[in-house]
Design a protein around this motif. Structure first.
Motif, mmCIF file in Angstrom:
data_model
loop_
_atom_site.group_PDB
_atom_site.id
_atom_site.type_symbol
_atom_site.label_atom_id
_atom_site.label_comp_id
_atom_site.label_asym_id
_atom_site.label_seq_id
_atom_site.Cartn_x
_atom_site.Cartn_y
_atom_site.Cartn_z
ATOM 1 N N SER A 183 0.941 -1.071 0.107
ATOM 2 C CA SER A 183 -0.108 0.393 -0.085
ATOM 3 C C SER A 183 1.099 1.029 -0.121
ATOM 4 O O SER A 183 2.334 1.519 0.453
ATOM 5 C CB SER A 183 -0.769 0.173 1.338
ATOM 6 O OG SER A 183 -0.203 0.506 2.328
ATOM 7 N N VAL A 184 -0.235 2.177 -0.195
ATOM 8 C CA VAL A 184 0.918 3.896 -0.185
ATOM 9 C C VAL A 184 1.392 3.863 0.956
ATOM 10 O O VAL A 184 2.488 4.456 1.123
ATOM 11 C CB VAL A 184 0.200 4.875 -1.025
ATOM 12 C CG1 VAL A 184 0.379 6.088 -1.167
ATOM 13 C CG2 VAL A 184 -0.366 4.439 -2.566
ATOM 14 N N LEU A 185 0.235 3.535 2.205
ATOM 15 C CA LEU A 185 0.863 4.081 3.297
ATOM 16 C C LEU A 185 2.146 3.304 4.064
ATOM 17 O O LEU A 185 2.303 3.580 4.965
ATOM 18 C CB LEU A 185 -0.652 3.771 4.073
ATOM 19 C CG LEU A 185 -0.697 3.908 5.202
ATOM 20 C CD1 LEU A 185 -0.178 5.553 6.124
ATOM 21 C CD2 LEU A 185 -1.720 3.430 6.704
ATOM 22 N N GLN A 186 2.000 2.545 3.369
ATOM 23 C CA GLN A 186 3.125 1.504 3.564
ATOM 24 C C GLN A 186 4.783 2.152 3.601
ATOM 25 O O GLN A 186 5.702 2.124 4.032
ATOM 26 C CB GLN A 186 2.931 -0.348 3.702
ATOM 27 C CG GLN A 186 4.491 -1.046 4.071
ATOM 28 C CD GLN A 186 4.306 -2.046 2.982
ATOM 29 O OE1 GLN A 186 3.210 -2.859 2.365
ATOM 30 N NE2 GLN A 186 5.558 -3.379 3.629
ATOM 31 N N LEU A 187 4.446 2.327 2.202
ATOM 32 C CA LEU A 187 5.283 3.104 1.611
ATOM 33 C C LEU A 187 5.714 4.603 2.518
ATOM 34 O O LEU A 187 6.981 4.665 2.404
ATOM 35 C CB LEU A 187 5.542 3.243 -0.150
ATOM 36 C CG LEU A 187 6.000 3.932 -0.230
ATOM 37 C CD1 LEU A 187 7.855 3.334 -0.189
ATOM 38 C CD2 LEU A 187 6.317 4.554 -2.517
ATOM 39 N N TRP A 188 4.677 5.060 2.576
ATOM 40 C CA TRP A 188 5.008 6.866 3.692
ATOM 41 C C TRP A 188 5.355 6.373 4.789
ATOM 42 O O TRP A 188 6.466 7.271 5.231
ATOM 43 C CB TRP A 188 3.525 7.332 4.024
ATOM 44 C CG TRP A 188 3.405 8.316 4.695
ATOM 45 C CD1 TRP A 188 2.633 8.129 5.532
ATOM 46 C CD2 TRP A 188 3.791 9.519 3.826
ATOM 47 N NE1 TRP A 188 3.505 9.839 6.328
ATOM 48 C CE2 TRP A 188 3.703 10.056 5.736
ATOM 49 C CE3 TRP A 188 4.517 10.641 3.345
ATOM 50 C CZ2 TRP A 188 4.237 11.971 5.316
ATOM 51 C CZ3 TRP A 188 4.612 11.354 2.637
ATOM 52 C CH2 TRP A 188 4.045 12.595 3.986
ATOM 53 N N ASN A 189 4.870 5.235 4.872
ATOM 54 C CA ASN A 189 5.432 4.698 7.231
ATOM 55 C C ASN A 189 7.193 4.516 6.263
ATOM 56 O O ASN A 189 7.552 4.587 7.799
ATOM 57 C CB ASN A 189 4.769 3.451 7.240
ATOM 58 C CG ASN A 189 3.382 4.134 7.637
ATOM 59 O OD1 ASN A 189 3.575 5.330 7.961
ATOM 60 N ND2 ASN A 189 2.516 3.235 7.749
ATOM 61 N N ALA A 203 9.058 5.866 4.346
ATOM 62 C CA ALA A 203 9.500 7.476 4.044
ATOM 63 C C ALA A 203 9.413 7.632 5.546
ATOM 64 O O ALA A 203 10.729 9.758 4.850
ATOM 65 C CB ALA A 203 8.448 8.042 2.954
ATOM 66 N N THR A 204 8.392 7.965 6.253
ATOM 67 C CA THR A 204 8.815 8.871 7.680
ATOM 68 C C THR A 204 9.919 8.196 8.739
ATOM 69 O O THR A 204 8.953 8.893 9.933
ATOM 70 C CB THR A 204 7.649 9.213 7.720
ATOM 71 O OG1 THR A 204 6.710 7.819 7.723
ATOM 72 C CG2 THR A 204 7.023 9.889 6.291
ATOM 73 N N GLN A 205 10.271 6.572 8.422
ATOM 74 C CA GLN A 205 11.080 6.648 9.907
ATOM 75 C C GLN A 205 11.900 7.141 9.984
ATOM 76 O O GLN A 205 12.585 8.292 9.468
ATOM 77 C CB GLN A 205 10.640 5.488 8.986
ATOM 78 C CG GLN A 205 11.835 4.842 8.380
ATOM 79 C CD GLN A 205 12.152 3.171 8.097
ATOM 80 O OE1 GLN A 205 12.872 2.686 8.946
ATOM 81 N NE2 GLN A 205 12.503 3.235 6.580
#
Length: 311
Positions: free
Chosen positions: A136-142, A144-146
Motif C-alpha cells: 500500500s501507499v501507506l506502507q511506503l509512506w511509513n 519514508a517517514t521513519q
C-alpha cells in the motif's frame, strides 16, 4: 549457497537485459555519430547536429530507452542492493563491443576489470536479500517517514547546500569530487561537463551506487533479515564490482595518456612541443583547463602535434 528467490531472479534477468541494451546503445550511438560526421564533415562535439537525421543514432537512443525501462522495472522485483551493482555490467558490454566494432583495444587491465565486475556481481546476486513487497501507499509512506530515513534525507540536503554554496564557488572547477558529490547525493534520492569523462564516470558510479544502496538499506531495511555473513559477502562483492569498474575506466584514461606520451616523444625528436598528459591521481584534484578536456580536444591536440612536425 543461498537459493535465489524467484522475485530476485526476475529482477536479475531484467537488470542483465538492461545492461546489455544500455551497453550496446553506447556503441550504436557512437557509430551513428561517426557516420553522421563523415557525411556532414562536422562532428557533434564542435556543434554539428547532423546526427539527429541519422537513423543509426536514433536506433541507439531507442536501445538505451529500452534498457532504462528494463532497469526501472527490475527495481520492482529485486532490492536496490542487488539491481544497482549489476549496472556495472553495461560497462563490460560496452567495452567488449567497442573492442570488436570500434577497434578500441581492450587491454589486459580492462579484461581484469571485466572479470572483477562479473565475479563481484555473482557474489552480490548469490547473497542478496529478498525483495520486501509493498502492499500500500501507506506502507511506503511509513517507510519514508521513519526517523532513520528522515535523518538520511536531512543529512543529504544539508551536505548538498554546503557543497553548493560553500565549496562549489571556490573548489568546483578544481576538485572533481564537489560536483560529483552533489549529483550523487541528489541522485540517491531520485553539470558534470567540467571534468574528463574518464575521471567523472568511475567516481560518480562509486558515489551514486554507494549512496543509493545506503538509502535503500535505511528505508527498506534490506539487511534486517540477513545474517552477518551474507551482509559481509554482499559488501565484498560490491567492492569488487566497484574496483573492476574503476580499473576499466582507468585503463581508458591510461590509453589516452600513452598516446599523449608517444606524441610528446615524437614531437621532441622533431624539435616540436607537445602537452604532457597528467596522471590519474593528479587529475582527481587539479582542474586546470588541460585536465578538463573531452575526447574532441584530444584529436585537436594530435592535430597540433602534426602541424608542429610540419613546421
Amino acid at each position: 549457497m543461498d537459493v535465489i528467490a524467484k522475485e530476485n531472479l526476475t529482477g536479475v534477468l531484467l537488470a542483465l537485459v538492461s545492461s546489455g541494451f544500455i551497453g550496446a546503445s553506447f556503441i550504436i550511438k557512437k557509430k551513428g555519430l561517426k557516420k553522421a560526421a563523415a557525411t556532414s564533415g562536422v562532428r557533434a562535439g564542435v556543434g554539428g547536429y547532423s546526427y539527429l537525421s541519422e537513423p543509426l543514432w536514433w536506433f541507439g537512443m531507442i536501445t538505451m530507452i529500452v534498457g532504462e525501462v528494463a532497469n526501472f522495472v527490475a527495481y520492482a522485483f529485486a532490492p536496490a542492493v542487488l539491481v544497482t551493482p549489476l549496472g556495472a555490467l553495461s560497462i563490460i558490454v560496452s567495452a567488449i563491443l567497442a573492442h570488436f566494432l570500434l577497434n578500441e583495444k581492450l587491454h589486459a587491465q580492462g579484461v581484469v576489470g571485466c572479470v572483477m565486475c562479473i565475479a563481484g556481481s555473482v557474489v552480490v546476486v548469490i547473497h542478496a536479500p529478498e525483495e520486501h513487497p509493498i502492499n500500500s501507499v501507506l506502507q511506503l509512506w511509513n517507510m519514508a517517514t521513519q526517523p532513520g530515513f528522515l535523518f538520511y534525507v536531512a543529512s543529504v540536503i544539508v551536505l548538498v547546500f554546503i557543497l553548493v554554496f560553500l565549496y562549489a564557488p571556490q573548489y568546483g572547477n578544481s576538485n572533481v569530487l564537489v560536483f560529483t558529490g552533489i549529483c550523487s547525493l541528489m541522485g540517491s534520492l531520485s553539470a558534470l561537463d567540467t571534468f574528463n569523462t574518464a575521471i567523472v564516470s568511475p567516481i560518480y558510479y562509486v558515489m551514486f551506487t554507494s549512496l543509493t544502496i545506503l538509502a535503500s538499506v535505511i528505508m527498506f531495511k534490506d539487511w534486517a533479515d540477513q545474517n552477518a555473513g551474507n551482509v559481509i559477502s554482499e559488501i565484498c562483492g560490491f567492492i569488487v564490482v566497484l574496483s573492476g569498474t574503476i580499473l576499466l575506466h582507468t585503463t581508458k584514461d591510461f590509453e589516452r595518456s600513452s598516446s599523449f606520451k608517444g606524441g610528446y616523444a615524437s614531437s621532441i625528436n622533431s624539435g616540436g612541443y607537445a602537452p604532457l598528459s597528467p596522471t590519474l591521481a593528479t587529475r582527481l584534484y587539479n582542474g586546470s583547463s588541460e585536465f578538463t578536456t573531452h575526447d574532441e580536444e584530444d584529436a585537436m591536440l594530435a592535430d597540433q602535434i602534426s602541424l608542429q612536425r610540419q613546421g
